[in-house]
Design an enzyme around this catalytic site. Structure first.
Site, PDB file in Angstrom:
ATOM      1  N   GLY A 245       0.810  -1.209   0.000  1.00 11.41           N
ATOM      2  CA  GLY A 245       0.000   0.000   0.000  1.00 11.41           C
ATOM      3  C   GLY A 245       0.844   1.260   0.000  1.00 11.41           C
ATOM      4  O   GLY A 245       0.568   2.223  -0.728  1.00 11.41           O
ATOM      5  N   GLU A 265       4.947   4.638   6.690  1.00  9.57           N
ATOM      6  CA  GLU A 265       5.526   3.613   7.568  1.00  9.57           C
ATOM      7  C   GLU A 265       4.966   2.286   7.110  1.00  9.57           C
ATOM      8  O   GLU A 265       3.753   2.097   7.064  1.00  9.57           O
ATOM      9  CB  GLU A 265       5.146   3.891   9.024  1.00  9.57           C
ATOM     10  N   CYS A 302       3.885  -2.338  14.962  1.00 10.37           N
ATOM     11  CA  CYS A 302       4.942  -2.163  13.967  1.00 10.37           C
ATOM     12  C   CYS A 302       6.325  -2.338  14.578  1.00 10.37           C
ATOM     13  O   CYS A 302       7.308  -2.472  13.846  1.00 10.37           O
ATOM     14  CB  CYS A 302       4.818  -0.792  13.308  1.00 10.37           C
TER      15      CYS A 302
END
Length: 524
Positions: A245, A265, A302
């Site tokens: 994405g 990110e 993350c």
């Protein structure tokens, strides 16, 4: 407050006409009401036009007014009370305590940026006064400040429905910089997004700001996102999500007639290096801390420790055995969405086919969309030969890499992609070896930790939440902490301007009482 399924185009609640999205309770698999019809290209254009119309007014609001706006957003979010917590819990499967903590972090971010705005140091004012008598050539009066880029497109994240979404860090830092924001809500939590979006819109109205300062759009697939990023009035993008994405948005932004920065990110496995003396002294304690970090939030962070690197030997075997025992007793946890669960299962299955050691798995699932914790072990030579072994698995799965020597540890470190974090567990006797490895790790990650665990990101001035590709699309930036404001600014120099024409930040008398760099010396 009744959920409507409407978007917010400025101050107007608008029903979309595109394909609808609907939240799913991941704990039951049941659809949630209401449906959220998606935006069309016309809705995107309307939101961007309003943002552009608001920009010149909003960017020159006083520091005090802009700070008050950010604080008002925080207060309006808090005023939502249990309704926000209940809906976010329902849409994500996350425990109430986690959502309550994330709400606190979101409001803390907004108030921290308010404090940053008031201080004004982000304007980075630099003044070189005129030197008309200088030989052989005189110097003009030169004054520099930072100005906002323009309207910013923000994409909500799946794993943080509050702190990285509608009013999260990207939105807060862009608004702090003076940039209007158009948010594309994440499809996993549209109801949460509507509640927060309405809180932001109330703050815009309360502070008498132009309505285009904030808009909220919905949309399935990538059409709305692509239309937003390619609209000529959007000047920067904030994104947290998958590598595919993020890369798609970067490519769309670079293919515009006027390319714009995308702060994405995307992907990180956050390697943990276990040094020999530390392993010898506390292998079992390290295993306990590692599995606790791995399991936090079902591994949907993350900064989840997805890779452990150490020299093989009895102490590493102690660590692996203790970690395996912890994993075997780990309950399965509900993941954020059925799609994330399916991707986790596929990732675990692919990794199992590529390592020689059998995996250790946690307790079996007791409901839908629940991931079992997994621990894999491989040799450094296999890791170095197979780039697929450092693919991110979003969830509670990690890989231990056994190295034959310190030289092989360094070779593995050099082989790594860019990371958000790298962790070093060491004892006093390990310092020299760690120092030798540091230059490599500094090139690989945005945050280096000693004797801690990477999950958890403090919102403060010194934090860096970024790193070399593919951790982020721009290693010079951070998406957490007050330095995040710098992503949405650019410098402008004013030469020989009369004082009456200068912005307040650059006037001779320094009416804002800013700390300036004046003729090479820092004031104050």
């Amino acid at each position: 407050m009744t959920l409507t399924g409407n978007m917010l185009v400025g101050q107007h609640a608008v029903s979309g006409t595109g394909e609808a999205i609907r939240a799913i309770d991941p704990a039951t698999g049941q659809d949630l009401e209401p449906a959220y019809p998606g935006a069309t290209a016309e809705h995107v254009a309307q939101a961007c036009a309003l943002a552009w119309a608001a920009f010149d007014t909003f960017r020159e609001t006083s520091l005090a007014s802009r700070a008050e706006f950010l604080e008002t957003i925080a207060s309006e979010i808090e005023a939502l009370g249990d309704e926000l917590v209940d809906r976010a819990t329902l849409e994500t499967g996350l425990p109430r305590a986690r959502i309550q903590g994330e709400r606190g972090r979101t409001c803390h971010q907004l108030r921290t940026f308010a404090r940053t705005v008031r201080a004004g140091e982000w304007l980075d004012v630099r003044v070189d006064t005129a030197m008309p008598e200088r030989q052989p050539l005189p110097r003009a009066d030169l004054r520099q400040r930072q100005v906002p880029l323009g309207p910013v497109a923000v994409f909500g994240a799946s794993n943080f429905p509050l702190a990285f979404s509608v009013a999260g860090g990207d939105t807060a830092s862009a608004l702090a910089a003076g940039c209007p924001v158009v948010v594309k809500a994440h499809s996993a939590h549209p109801g949460t997004s509507e509640l927060v979006g309405r809180a932001v819109a109330k703050a815009v109205k309360h502070c008498n700001l132009p309505e285009g300062v904030f808009s909220l759009l919905y949309g399935s697939g990538r059409e709305v996102g692509t239309a937003l990023v390619t609209d000529p009035r959007i000047k920067a993008v904030g994104f947290t999500g998958s590598r595919s994405g993020g890369i798609a948005l970067c490519q769309a932004a670079q293919n515009r007639p006027e390319p714009i920065p995308v702060y994405a990110e995307m992907s990180s496995i956050n390697p943990v290096f276990l040094f020999p003396a530390a392993l010898q002294a506390r292998a079992e304690a390290l295993a306990q801390g590692f599995v606790a970090s791995l399991n936090q939030g079902a591994g949907q962070f993350c900064t989840n420790p997805g890779l452990v690197i150490a020299r093989q030997g009895p102490d590493l075997e102690r660590f692996i055995a203790a970690a395996a025992a912890q994993v075997q007793n780990s309950p399965a946890q509900t993941m954020l969405t059925p799609g994330i669960f399916s991707a986790y299962e596929a990732g675990v299955g692919a990794l199992a086919e590529q390592v020689s050691h059998p995996a250790t798995a946690g307790l079996a699932a007791q409901g839908p969309n629940q991931c079992q914790t997994h621990l894999f072990v491989t040799h450094a030579r296999d890791f170095l030969a197979n780039h697929a072994l450092q693919a991110e698995i979003f969830g509670a799965a990690s890989l231990v890499v056994q190295c034959e020597s310190d030289e092989q540890v360094r070779e593995v470190a050099e082989h790594l992609e860019g990371q958000l974090t790298t962790t070093l567990h060491l004892h006093d006797e390990d310092v020299q070896a760690a120092r030798a490895l540091l230059p490599t790790l500094e090139r690989k990650a945005g945050r280096l930790l000693v004797n801690g665990w990477p999950t958890g990101v403090e919102v403060c001035d010194a934090m860096v939440h970024g790193g070399p590709f593919p951790a982020t699309s721009d290693a010079r930036s951070t998406s957490v902490g007050t330095a995040a404001i710098l992503r949405f600014l650019r410098p402008v120099c004013y030469q020989d301007f009369p004082d009456s024409l200068l912005p307040d930040a650059l006037q001779f008398a320094n009416p804002l009482q800013l700390r300036r760099l004046l003729d090479g010396q820092r004031e104050g």
